[in-house]
Scaffold this motif. Structure first.
Motif, PDB file in Angstrom:
ATOM      1  N   HIS A 166       0.796  -1.305   0.521  1.00 58.94           N
ATOM      2  CA  HIS A 166      -0.109  -0.152   0.093  1.00 58.94           C
ATOM      3  C   HIS A 166       0.618   1.176  -0.294  1.00 58.94           C
ATOM      4  O   HIS A 166       1.864   1.501   0.481  1.00 58.94           O
ATOM      5  CB  HIS A 166      -0.611  -0.507   0.846  1.00 58.94           C
ATOM      6  CG  HIS A 166      -2.004   1.449   1.350  1.00 58.94           C
ATOM      7  ND1 HIS A 166      -2.213   1.448   0.645  1.00 58.94           N
ATOM      8  CD2 HIS A 166      -1.637   2.239   2.393  1.00 58.94           C
ATOM      9  CE1 HIS A 166      -3.532   2.306   0.916  1.00 58.94           C
ATOM     10  NE2 HIS A 166      -3.019   3.021   2.077  1.00 58.94           N
ATOM     11  N   ARG A 167       0.394   2.104  -0.961  1.00 55.80           N
ATOM     12  CA  ARG A 167       0.963   3.832  -1.260  1.00 55.80           C
ATOM     13  C   ARG A 167       0.074   4.757  -0.835  1.00 55.80           C
ATOM     14  O   ARG A 167      -1.338   4.777  -1.692  1.00 55.80           O
ATOM     15  CB  ARG A 167       1.884   4.061  -2.234  1.00 55.80           C
ATOM     16  CG  ARG A 167       3.351   2.657  -2.005  1.00 55.80           C
ATOM     17  CD  ARG A 167       4.170   3.385  -1.133  1.00 55.80           C
ATOM     18  NE  ARG A 167       5.527   2.295  -1.550  1.00 55.80           N
ATOM     19  CZ  ARG A 167       5.513   0.862  -1.262  1.00 55.80           C
ATOM     20  NH1 ARG A 167       4.343   0.295  -0.617  1.00 55.80           N
ATOM     21  NH2 ARG A 167       6.861   0.478  -1.028  1.00 55.80           N
ATOM     22  N   GLU A 168       0.161   5.330   0.612  1.00 57.06           N
ATOM     23  CA  GLU A 168      -1.082   6.995   0.445  1.00 57.06           C
ATOM     24  C   GLU A 168      -0.620   7.447  -1.021  1.00 57.06           C
ATOM     25  O   GLU A 168       0.697   7.722  -1.093  1.00 57.06           O
ATOM     26  CB  GLU A 168      -0.798   7.157   1.827  1.00 57.06           C
ATOM     27  CG  GLU A 168      -1.253   7.219   2.502  1.00 57.06           C
ATOM     28  CD  GLU A 168      -2.528   6.775   2.282  1.00 57.06           C
ATOM     29  OE1 GLU A 168      -3.054   7.633   2.475  1.00 57.06           O
ATOM     30  OE2 GLU A 168      -3.217   5.747   2.836  1.00 57.06           O
ATOM     31  N   PRO A 169      -1.153   8.094  -1.317  1.00 53.42           N
ATOM     32  CA  PRO A 169      -0.725   8.922  -2.798  1.00 53.42           C
ATOM     33  C   PRO A 169      -0.163  10.152  -2.584  1.00 53.42           C
ATOM     34  O   PRO A 169       0.387  10.871  -0.497  1.00 53.42           O
ATOM     35  CB  PRO A 169      -2.269  10.384  -3.023  1.00 53.42           C
ATOM     36  CG  PRO A 169      -3.159   9.375  -1.868  1.00 53.42           C
ATOM     37  CD  PRO A 169      -2.377   8.464  -0.829  1.00 53.42           C
ATOM     38  N   GLY A 170       0.698  10.195  -3.335  1.00 52.87           N
ATOM     39  CA  GLY A 170       2.739  11.080  -2.539  1.00 52.87           C
ATOM     40  C   GLY A 170       3.711  10.789  -1.976  1.00 52.87           C
ATOM     41  O   GLY A 170       4.404  10.931  -2.354  1.00 52.87           O
ATOM     42  N   ALA A 171       3.473   9.283  -1.866  1.00 53.99           N
ATOM     43  CA  ALA A 171       4.922   8.311  -0.883  1.00 53.99           C
ATOM     44  C   ALA A 171       5.266   7.504  -2.011  1.00 53.99           C
ATOM     45  O   ALA A 171       4.692   5.968  -2.281  1.00 53.99           O
ATOM     46  CB  ALA A 171       3.703   7.217   0.136  1.00 53.99           C
ATOM     47  N   VAL A 172       6.407   7.740  -1.746  1.00 50.48           N
ATOM     48  CA  VAL A 172       7.318   6.623  -2.143  1.00 50.48           C
ATOM     49  C   VAL A 172       7.764   5.743  -1.701  1.00 50.48           C
ATOM     50  O   VAL A 172       7.771   4.548  -2.121  1.00 50.48           O
ATOM     51  CB  VAL A 172       8.393   7.519  -2.929  1.00 50.48           C
ATOM     52  CG1 VAL A 172       9.833   6.397  -4.011  1.00 50.48           C
ATOM     53  CG2 VAL A 172       8.385   8.693  -4.007  1.00 50.48           C
ATOM     54  N   GLU A 173       8.047   5.511  -0.497  1.00 45.87           N
ATOM     55  CA  GLU A 173       8.713   4.616   0.516  1.00 45.87           C
ATOM     56  C   GLU A 173       7.815   4.011   1.178  1.00 45.87           C
ATOM     57  O   GLU A 173       6.526   4.498   0.753  1.00 45.87           O
ATOM     58  CB  GLU A 173       9.641   5.801   1.630  1.00 45.87           C
ATOM     59  CG  GLU A 173      10.748   6.644   1.109  1.00 45.87           C
ATOM     60  CD  GLU A 173      11.861   5.356   0.180  1.00 45.87           C
ATOM     61  OE1 GLU A 173      11.927   4.624   0.637  1.00 45.87           O
ATOM     62  OE2 GLU A 173      12.827   6.653   0.041  1.00 45.87           O
ATOM     63  N   MET A 174       7.425   2.776   1.137  1.00 44.24           N
ATOM     64  CA  MET A 174       7.337   2.225   2.211  1.00 44.24           C
ATOM     65  C   MET A 174       7.057   2.584   4.027  1.00 44.24           C
ATOM     66  O   MET A 174       7.823   3.252   4.070  1.00 44.24           O
ATOM     67  CB  MET A 174       7.789   0.957   2.160  1.00 44.24           C
ATOM     68  CG  MET A 174       6.443  -0.196   2.606  1.00 44.24           C
ATOM     69  SD  MET A 174       7.495  -1.702   3.879  1.00 44.24           S
ATOM     70  CE  MET A 174       8.247  -2.334   1.817  1.00 44.24           C
ATOM     71  N   SER A 175       5.453   2.716   3.572  1.00 46.70           N
ATOM     72  CA  SER A 175       4.820   3.332   5.197  1.00 46.70           C
ATOM     73  C   SER A 175       6.003   2.380   6.683  1.00 46.70           C
ATOM     74  O   SER A 175       6.476   1.391   6.543  1.00 46.70           O
ATOM     75  CB  SER A 175       3.869   3.029   5.689  1.00 46.70           C
ATOM     76  OG  SER A 175       3.405   2.747   5.729  1.00 46.70           O
ATOM     77  N   GLU A 176       5.885   3.499   7.343  1.00 44.11           N
ATOM     78  CA  GLU A 176       6.197   2.570   8.893  1.00 44.11           C
ATOM     79  C   GLU A 176       5.432   1.858   9.119  1.00 44.11           C
ATOM     80  O   GLU A 176       5.756   0.273   9.997  1.00 44.11           O
ATOM     81  CB  GLU A 176       6.008   3.653   9.835  1.00 44.11           C
ATOM     82  CG  GLU A 176       7.276   3.291  10.738  1.00 44.11           C
ATOM     83  CD  GLU A 176       6.894   4.575  12.497  1.00 44.11           C
ATOM     84  OE1 GLU A 176       6.792   4.149  12.862  1.00 44.11           O
ATOM     85  OE2 GLU A 176       7.353   5.604  11.761  1.00 44.11           O
TER      86      GLU A 176
END
Length: 401
Positions: A166-176
């Motif tokens: 999953h990626r939030e819009p605008g997020a390149v990196e994996m979330s915590e």
């Protein structure tokens, strides 16, 4: 029109919703696209993407499989076979090819049918979520059964995978949260593999424990627990996502093109053709990221060595230079026109392609029995926000009388 006036943001809501108009503009006006925002290049025409998939010496996989990894410029130590170039890739692939032979996959037909029926018979035809209640559940069940994962843990694998992709819009990196899920999934498989060593069976993990691979010094040696863990995570992810997204796309595409659904109702021998067209029309994996190993000049644009390069198979499969009327969903399409890149191409083509095709074909056959006429509640449909993956997280449907 130039790159500056074509906007391709693979981390945006617009991309997750529908990238095909953007792809068209890129193919026509910026076939070698450069993103100033993210500092990557992208190839979108079929001829260029297909050639790049086959040219591992120019477009390396060894630096990782997503933008966050590739732009570090460091060869990744962990990531398994998809993050390898030859000769290491060849040795690992030859090992897994023995497990995924056409005969071995065909031998799983009864299992696939049983699991599909297990989940499809539980849904209420009067109203259910095609993805959440069916297509998201059975593929990971099949793969984890093959791996020897205990029954109570199989769906947890899917939840971990959903989290780390999953990626939030605008997020390149994996979330915590996604990183935590990736760690938990890896630790789970690592522990399971250690336990399996003292209790071998007929499952994939046992086969990998028993296997030997040629090392760089030419000697044969067994895989260690970490190497098997990387295989397990990769197979779990691919086994969960590809068919889930393909079938969710199928429920939508056939609802939008009821004449094509009628073709299947009239002639089920067309089911394999339908699977291929679904892979072309909206491939579950839209792009792969590579690292340019040398300067490459295409269409008057030079991609500098060391640059991340997106190979956008989802665009290549809609290229009018490769396909007639590519934006039309047509299960009777002439498949000889071009190479379908829906499951990749070259040395990194999908290892589980035969299993994915078998699962998809058998699921479509059961769908024709269970929901010969159905309607989609379009207001409840929701796209996934996932790294490089196209598909639906929710497709509410109702079987019609």
């Amino acid at each position: 029109m130039t790159t500056a006036t074509v906007s391709f943001d693979p981390f945006s809501e617009d991309f997750f919703t529908s990238p095909y108009e953007t792809y068209r503009l890129m193919r026509e006006h910026a076939p070698v696209y450069y993103s100033e925002q993210y500092d990557f290049y992208a190839l979108t025409r079929h001829v260029n993407v297909a050639e790049a998939f086959k040219d591992h010496e120019t477009y390396s996989s060894a630096y990782g499989v997503d933008l966050a990894q590739v732009r570090t410029g460091e060869i990744t130590k962990h990531g398994g076979i998809i993050a390898m170039d030859p000769p290491a890739h060849r040795r690992m692939r030859s090992l897994l090819n023995k497990v995924f032979t056409p005969r071995a996959i065909e031998a799983r037909r009864a299992l696939v049918e049983q699991v599909i029926d297990q989940f499809l018979t539980k849904v209420d035809g009067g109203g259910f979520d095609f993805v959440q209640d069916f297509s998201a559940l059975f593929p990971v069940e099949i793969m984890t059964i093959m791996q020897g994962v205990p029954a109570q843990d199989r769906q947890q694998i899917r939840l971990w995978i959903d989290d780390f992709l999953h990626r939030e819009p605008g997020a390149v990196e994996m979330s915590e949260h996604g990183l935590q899920s990736a760690i938990e999934m890896s630790m789970y498989y690592y522990k399971l593999i250690k336990e399996r060593r003292s209790n071998l069976g007929d499952d994939l993990l046992s086969k990998l424990i028993e296997a030997e691979i040629e090392r760089d010094n030419g000697e044969m040696a067994p895989l260690d627990n970490l190497e098997i863990t990387e295989f397990a995570v990769l197979l779990g992810g691919a086994g969960a996502e590809t068919v889930t997204k393909l079938l969710g796309n199928a429920a939508v595409a056939f609802a939008q093109n009821p004449d094509q659904w009628q073709k299947l109702l009239d002639d089920r021998s067309k089911i394999p053709l339908a699977v291929e067209e679904l892979l072309r029309y909206e491939a579950p994996a839209q792009y792969n990221v590579r690292r340019a190993q040398r300067d490459v000049t295409l269409h008057g644009v030079t991609i500098p060595a060391g640059s991340p390069v997106f190979l956008v198979g989802g665009s290549a499969n809609r290229d009018p230079e490769a396909w007639t009327d590519p934006d039309v969903f047509d299960i009777d399409r002439d498949r000889t026109q071009a190479q379908n890149l829906g499951l990749g191409y070259g040395i990194h083509s999908c290892l589980g392609a035969a299993l994915a095709r078998l699962e998809s074909a058998l699921a479509l056959d059961r769908m024709l029995d269970f929901m010969p006429r159905y309607e989609v509640d379009w207001s409840g449909c929701k796209r996934v926000n996932m790294q490089n993956v196209a598909g639906w997280s929710n497709v509410p449907v109702r079987v019609l009388p």
